[in-house]
Design an enzyme around this catalytic site. Sequence first.
Site, PDB file in Angstrom:
ATOM      1  N   ASP A   4     -11.542   5.748 -17.209  1.00  0.00           N
ATOM      2  CA  ASP A   4     -10.322   6.051 -16.753  1.00  0.00           C
ATOM      3  C   ASP A   4      -9.323   5.438 -17.687  1.00  0.00           C
ATOM      4  OD1 ASP A   4     -11.408   7.109 -14.569  1.00  0.00           O
ATOM      5  OD2 ASP A   4     -11.118   5.335 -13.276  1.00  0.00           O
TER       6      ASP A   4
ATOM      7  N   PRO B 156       9.172  -5.775  -5.058  1.00  0.00           N
ATOM      8  CA  PRO B 156       9.513  -5.428  -6.187  1.00  0.00           C
ATOM      9  C   PRO B 156      10.216  -6.465  -7.454  1.00  0.00           C
ATOM     10  CG  PRO B 156      11.254  -5.121  -4.750  1.00  0.00           C
ATOM     11  CD  PRO B 156       9.974  -5.523  -3.874  1.00  0.00           C
TER      12      PRO B 156
ATOM     13  N   ARG C 254     -12.178   1.203  -6.142  1.00  0.00           N
ATOM     14  CA  ARG C 254     -12.907   1.877  -6.932  1.00  0.00           C
ATOM     15  C   ARG C 254     -13.705   1.346  -7.880  1.00  0.00           C
ATOM     16  NH1 ARG C 254     -10.868   4.419 -11.017  1.00  0.00           N
ATOM     17  NH2 ARG C 254     -11.277   6.505 -10.106  1.00  0.00           N
TER      18      ARG C 254
ATOM     19  N   GLU D  27      14.912  -6.546   5.050  1.00  0.00           N
ATOM     20  CA  GLU D  27      15.721  -7.008   3.668  1.00  0.00           C
ATOM     21  C   GLU D  27      14.734  -7.709   2.825  1.00  0.00           C
ATOM     22  OE1 GLU D  27      18.667  -7.006   1.097  1.00  0.00           O
ATOM     23  OE2 GLU D  27      18.515  -5.702   2.955  1.00  0.00           O
TER      24      GLU D  27
END
Length: 249
Positions: free
Chosen positions: A169, A89, A154, A116
């Site tokens: 897309d 993150p 893809r 963690e």
Amino acid sequence: MHFDVLTLFPEMFEGFLGSSIMKRAIDQGLVTTSVVNFREYSTNKHRTVDDTPYGGGGGMVLKPEPLFRAVEDLTKDEPVRPPVLMMSPQGTPYTQKKAEELARHDRLILLCGHYEGFDERIREHLVDEEISIGDFVLTGGELPAMVLMDSVIRLIPGVLGNESSAETDSFTTGLLEYPQYTRPAEFRGWRVPDVLLSGHHAEIDRWRRRQALKRTLERRPDLLESAELTEEDRAWIREMTQGNGGRKD
């Protein structure tokens, strides 16, 4: 293209890699994968991969030895080590442009964390790039790794069958994708736009471009700041923002 995935839960990838487009890409030999449980590279008899953090605090931290040993073993025959990506993150926000960039590599190594987090020396001396799929926290890096693999695979020529599918897309052009319709031409009184039934390809392309601009303006106007726009695009956006948003073309 080859993916090495280092995870403590390799079984999570079985359904993902054994279904849909991922399975087809593997069956066709366009993609190969190696899902490795890095617990196998632990240096003690209990196969420990984590420990308490120095300085105290909650949770457990992944030790450096297993991951360093795993990456070094997997790449020992490579003259140049492929990129090592950490799902985190704290990483750079993932975008379609990053997917296109990664798709140019022949091999990627993905590190899936748990607990963690990682010992900082893994970040500093093993990882080439940290990647985040959003501003939220997950239990581990397995789902982000699957997202990255799906978006990259893809893009590999031959995977989708129809190469134009990936080209149109959302985000590939810098805009959200235009609306799509299929049969029947009328459903419960709702008709497909006449232009799509006209067979006039230039007019269809023009309609699709403007619909993509309109949808992006309404839903993700921030994307227009970096999208490649023509003068005609810009003029039409100005017209839309000046109160003419009800037009149907």
